[in-house]
Design an enzyme around this catalytic site. Structure first.
Site, PDB file in Angstrom:
ATOM      1  N   CYS A  18       6.792 -28.275 -13.740  1.00 28.79           N
ATOM      2  CA  CYS A  18       5.766 -27.728 -14.639  1.00 28.79           C
ATOM      3  C   CYS A  18       6.221 -27.690 -16.089  1.00 28.79           C
ATOM      4  CB  CYS A  18       5.390 -26.303 -14.219  1.00 28.79           C
ATOM      5  SG  CYS A  18       4.802 -26.106 -12.531  1.00 28.79           S
ATOM      6  N   HIS A  20       1.451 -20.564 -13.721  1.00 34.54           N
ATOM      7  CA  HIS A  20       0.845 -21.593 -12.871  1.00 34.54           C
ATOM      8  C   HIS A  20       0.838 -21.084 -11.434  1.00 34.54           C
ATOM      9  CE1 HIS A  20      -0.250 -25.175 -10.829  1.00 34.54           C
ATOM     10  NE2 HIS A  20       0.965 -25.467 -10.402  1.00 34.54           N
ATOM     11  N   HIS A  46      -0.935 -21.444  -7.303  1.00 32.38           N
ATOM     12  CA  HIS A  46      -1.644 -22.251  -6.315  1.00 32.38           C
ATOM     13  C   HIS A  46      -2.697 -21.389  -5.621  1.00 32.38           C
ATOM     14  CE1 HIS A  46       1.734 -25.497  -5.829  1.00 32.38           C
ATOM     15  NE2 HIS A  46       1.263 -25.412  -7.055  1.00 32.38           N
ATOM     16  N   GLU A  54     -19.038  -8.559 -15.310  1.00 35.80           N
ATOM     17  CA  GLU A  54     -18.303  -7.597 -16.128  1.00 35.80           C
ATOM     18  C   GLU A  54     -16.858  -8.010 -16.398  1.00 35.80           C
ATOM     19  OE1 GLU A  54     -17.855  -3.887 -18.244  1.00 35.80           O
ATOM     20  OE2 GLU A  54     -19.594  -5.104 -17.653  1.00 35.80           O
ATOM     21  N   HIS A 109      -5.465 -28.155  -6.410  1.00 36.08           N
ATOM     22  CA  HIS A 109      -4.087 -27.821  -6.743  1.00 36.08           C
ATOM     23  C   HIS A 109      -3.919 -26.360  -7.148  1.00 36.08           C
ATOM     24  CE1 HIS A 109      -0.236 -29.207  -9.074  1.00 36.08           C
ATOM     25  NE2 HIS A 109      -0.171 -27.916  -8.788  1.00 36.08           N
TER      26      HIS A 109
END
EC number: 4.2.1.109
Length: 264
Positions: free
Chosen positions: A114, A132, A134, A157, A222
Site C-alpha cells: 500500500c 486501508h 478490506h 445523518e 477489494h
C-alpha cells in the site's frame, strides 16, 4: 509471522531507535498498533489484509511517515515492526529488519504494498494519516453497484461526520472548509481492482484529482482507502463511511434509493 513481544520485551533487548518511543502512547508507531487491534475486531484488517499509515504531523519532522509492514497479522503488530519513509522523496528511513534478531526471529519484513497509495494521499492531499481496510461493507457496495464508477448517498445523518472539502482558488490546494450537511450528497469514486496492490496507484491518484470533494476511494471487490488531516480525523471518517456503506447495502437490498428523490 507477527511478534508476540510487548514493550518490556523490546526494552529487554535494549532497542535503541530514534524513530520509536515506546513510552508515548500517542507516538505514530504505537497508535498504528492500537488502531490495528481495534480495526481487526471490526473485521476490517483480518487475514493480514489492510493497513494503516500515519504521518508524524505533530512531531519534530512532519515529513516522517510510519507504515505497517506487509503480510503481518495486524492484531499482533508491535511498534518496532514499522517501516518509516520520508514523504518528500519516499526514501526509506527505517526498516524493522534492522532490529535485533531476538525480536525479528530472523523474519524478513516486507514494506506494505500500500506504500505508494499511502504516499499519494500524503502528496496530493497533505493527509496526516491514511487507512486501508478490506471492509465487507465497502466490497459489497462496489458489487451491488458494479455498473457505477462512483457511490452516491444523501439525507443520512451520519454524512455530517464527513468533511466538506473545496479547492482554494489562490493556492489550488484542496482544503477542509467545514463539515457536510444532512442534505448534502456524498460522492465517493470507485476504481477497479488490480492483481497487485501497487498497480492501483495511477487510478487512485486520478480519482483523488478528479474528486476534490472526497476523502476516500473505493476499490471494487477489494476495500477502501480513507485519509484525514490527522489520525483521529481519518479514524472518524473511516468509521462514518463504514456505517454509511453498511446502511447503503441494506437500503439497496430493500429497494430504497440512496439519493433522495431518485429512482436509481
Amino acid at each position: 509471522m507477527s511478534s508476540c513481544f510487548c514493550k518490556s520485551e523490546a526494552q529487554k533487548v535494549k532497542l535503541d531507535d530514534k524513530y520509536l518511543n515506546l513510552e508515548d502512547p500517542n507516538h505514530p508507531a504505537n497508535l498504528i498498533c492500537e488502531l490495528c487491534r481495534l480495526f481487526y475486531d471490526n473485521n476490517w484488517v483480518t487475514g493480514t489484509g489492510g493497513g494503516i499509515s500515519i504521518r508524524d504531523v505533530k512531531g519534530a519532522n512532519p515529513n516522517v511517515v510510519y507504515i505497517a509492514p506487509s503480510g503481518i497479522q495486524k492484531e499482533r503488530l508491535q511498534p518496532w515492526e514499522m517501516f518509516v519513509v520520508d514523504r518528500r522523496n519516499e526514501q526509506l528511513l527505517r526498516t524493522p529488519n534492522e532490529c535485533p534478531e531476538e525480536l525479528t526471529k530472523k523474519y524478513k519484513y516486507k514494506p506494505s504494498a500500500c506504500t505508494p497509495l499511502f504516499m499519494s494521499c500524503y502528496t496530493l492531499r497533505d493527509a496526516g494519516a491514511c487507512i486501508h481496510t478490506h471492509s465487507q461493507n465497502a466490497v459489497m457496495t462496489t458489487l451491488l453497484y458494479e455498473d457505477k464508477v462512483e457511490f452516491s448517498m444523501s439525507h443520512i445523518e451520519q454524512i455530517k461526520a464527513l468533511p466538506r472539502l473545496a479547492i482554494n482558488p489562490e493556492t489550488k490546494v484542496v482544503e477542509k472548509v467545514g463539515s457536510m450537511d444532512y442534505h448534502d450528497t456524498l460522492v465517493i469514486p470507485i476504481i477497479e481492482n488490480t492483481p497487485y496492490e501497487e498497480d492501483l496507484t495511477d487510478s487512485l491518484q486520478e480519482a483523488i484529482k478528479n474528486y476534490p470533494g472526497t476523502t476516500a476511494v473505493l476499490v471494487r471487490r477489494h476495500g477502501i482507502y480513507v485519509w484525514g488531516e490527522d489520525v483521529w480525523k481519518a479514524k472518524v471518517y473511516n468509521e462514518a463511511l463504514d456505517y454509511l456503506l453498511e446502511l447503503a447495502v441494506k437500503m439497496k437490498l430493500a429497494g430504497i434509493p440512496l439519493v433522495r428523490g431518485t429512482s436509481e
